[in-house]
Design a protein around this motif. Structure first.
Motif, PDB file in Angstrom:
ATOM      1  N   PRO A  75       1.618  96.368   3.020  1.00  0.00           N
ATOM      2  CA  PRO A  75       1.708  96.006   4.445  1.00  0.00           C
ATOM      3  C   PRO A  75       1.717  94.492   4.681  1.00  0.00           C
ATOM      4  N   ASP A  76       1.024  93.733   3.834  1.00  0.00           N
ATOM      5  CA  ASP A  76       1.041  92.276   3.965  1.00  0.00           C
ATOM      6  C   ASP A  76       2.438  91.722   3.721  1.00  0.00           C
ATOM      7  N   GLU A  78       5.240  93.391   4.058  1.00  0.00           N
ATOM      8  CA  GLU A  78       6.085  93.824   5.178  1.00  0.00           C
ATOM      9  C   GLU A  78       5.847  92.961   6.414  1.00  0.00           C
ATOM     10  N   LYS A  79       4.591  92.590   6.648  1.00  0.00           N
ATOM     11  CA  LYS A  79       4.276  91.724   7.793  1.00  0.00           C
ATOM     12  C   LYS A  79       4.923  90.351   7.619  1.00  0.00           C
ATOM     13  N   CYS A  80       4.898  89.810   6.409  1.00  0.00           N
ATOM     14  CA  CYS A  80       5.543  88.528   6.138  1.00  0.00           C
ATOM     15  C   CYS A  80       7.051  88.617   6.354  1.00  0.00           C
ATOM     16  N   ASP A  82       8.543  90.629   8.421  1.00  0.00           N
ATOM     17  CA  ASP A  82       8.749  90.684   9.871  1.00  0.00           C
ATOM     18  C   ASP A  82       8.663  89.295  10.496  1.00  0.00           C
ATOM     19  N   VAL A  83       7.724  88.484  10.041  1.00  0.00           N
ATOM     20  CA  VAL A  83       7.571  87.126  10.586  1.00  0.00           C
ATOM     21  C   VAL A  83       8.797  86.292  10.258  1.00  0.00           C
ATOM     22  N   THR A  86      11.578  87.385  12.443  1.00  0.00           N
ATOM     23  CA  THR A  86      11.390  86.883  13.808  1.00  0.00           C
ATOM     24  C   THR A  86      11.794  85.416  13.893  1.00  0.00           C
ATOM     25  N   PHE A 101      -2.419  82.968  14.344  1.00  0.00           N
ATOM     26  CA  PHE A 101      -2.530  83.256  12.916  1.00  0.00           C
ATOM     27  C   PHE A 101      -3.980  83.154  12.482  1.00  0.00           C
ATOM     28  N   GLU A 102      -4.285  83.872  11.431  1.00  0.00           N
ATOM     29  CA  GLU A 102      -5.655  83.936  10.952  1.00  0.00           C
ATOM     30  C   GLU A 102      -5.922  82.746  10.035  1.00  0.00           C
ATOM     31  N   TYR A 108      -9.054  82.820  14.379  1.00  0.00           N
ATOM     32  CA  TYR A 108      -7.623  82.701  14.617  1.00  0.00           C
ATOM     33  C   TYR A 108      -7.322  81.393  15.336  1.00  0.00           C
ATOM     34  N   THR A 137      13.171  85.505   2.451  1.00  0.00           N
ATOM     35  CA  THR A 137      13.480  86.915   2.698  1.00  0.00           C
ATOM     36  C   THR A 137      13.796  87.640   1.398  1.00  0.00           C
TER      37      THR A 137
END
Length: 197
Positions: A75-76, A78-80, A82-83, A86, A101-102, A108, A137
């Motif tokens: 999931p990390d 996949e989140k990267c 997505d960013v 974007t 961002f954390e 944050y 990517t």
């Protein structure tokens, strides 16, 4: 003891092969033949099988830890992805991207990301590198594919390991029950000879 048991496993046609270093368990149909071929008494055979079962449990714990790590990593990644997607979508629009961002666990910060052609990826081990969006990517996509493939292999290894644990537990039960049965036969024979005398 282990040497005698391992030599018997090469003699038996029922021996399964190993998978990625995990030895296959031998299903014992005839306990008496197994013990005589291995040159073991019941207690030695049970000790060997219990030791093998503990080894399987240890390997299972390690594989489950690896599985948890991969399931958290996917999931990390996949989140990267997505960013980065974007950021790619915002490219050329002229508007800045506002993102939270954390910084640390539970802390944050808000950032204003201007139109930029590169992104920085945290690779771990205190290493961060700057990549173009396209390179980032492709790297993240490759990492995601590798993580998913590794997870599939781990799941197959865990299934194989669980089968070996089951076979070993059944074999332990069969050897133990055979021993109890043999003791009862000897006890009955002894008591009947004592009554005859």
């Amino acid at each position: 003891m282990a040497a005698a048991a391992s030599s018997s496993s090469t003699e038996s046609p029922k021996t399964t092969t190993e998978r990625r270093g995990i030895p296959g368990a031998q299903f014992v149909e005839d306990v008496e033949t197994y013990l005589s071929q291995a040159g073991l008494d019941v207690n030695s055979a049970l000790g060997f099988l219990q030791e093998r079962l503990q080894q399987y449990k240890l390997v299972e714990m390690k594989l489950l830890a690896q599985q948890r790590d991969l399931q958290a990593k996917i999931p990390d990644i996949e989140k990267c992805l997505d960013v980065v997607a974007t950021l790619q979508a915002k490219k050329g629009t002229g508007e800045a991207l506002i993102a939270d961002f954390e910084v640390s666990e539970g802390i944050y910060s808000r950032a204003r990301i201007e139109d930029n052609d590169s992104v920085c990826l945290w690779l771990g081990a205190n290493v961060m590198l700057e990549y173009s969006r396209e390179e980032a990517t492709s790297l993240l996509q490759k990492n995601l594919e590798n993580a998913k493939a590794s997870l599939e292999v781990l799941i197959a290894d865990l299934q194989f390991l669980r089968d070996q644990v089951t076979i070993t537990q059944v074999t332990i039960a069969r050897v133990y029950n055979w021993d109890v049965h043999q003791r009862r036969i000897r006890q009955t024979a002894t008591s009947s000879t004592a009554k005859d005398s």
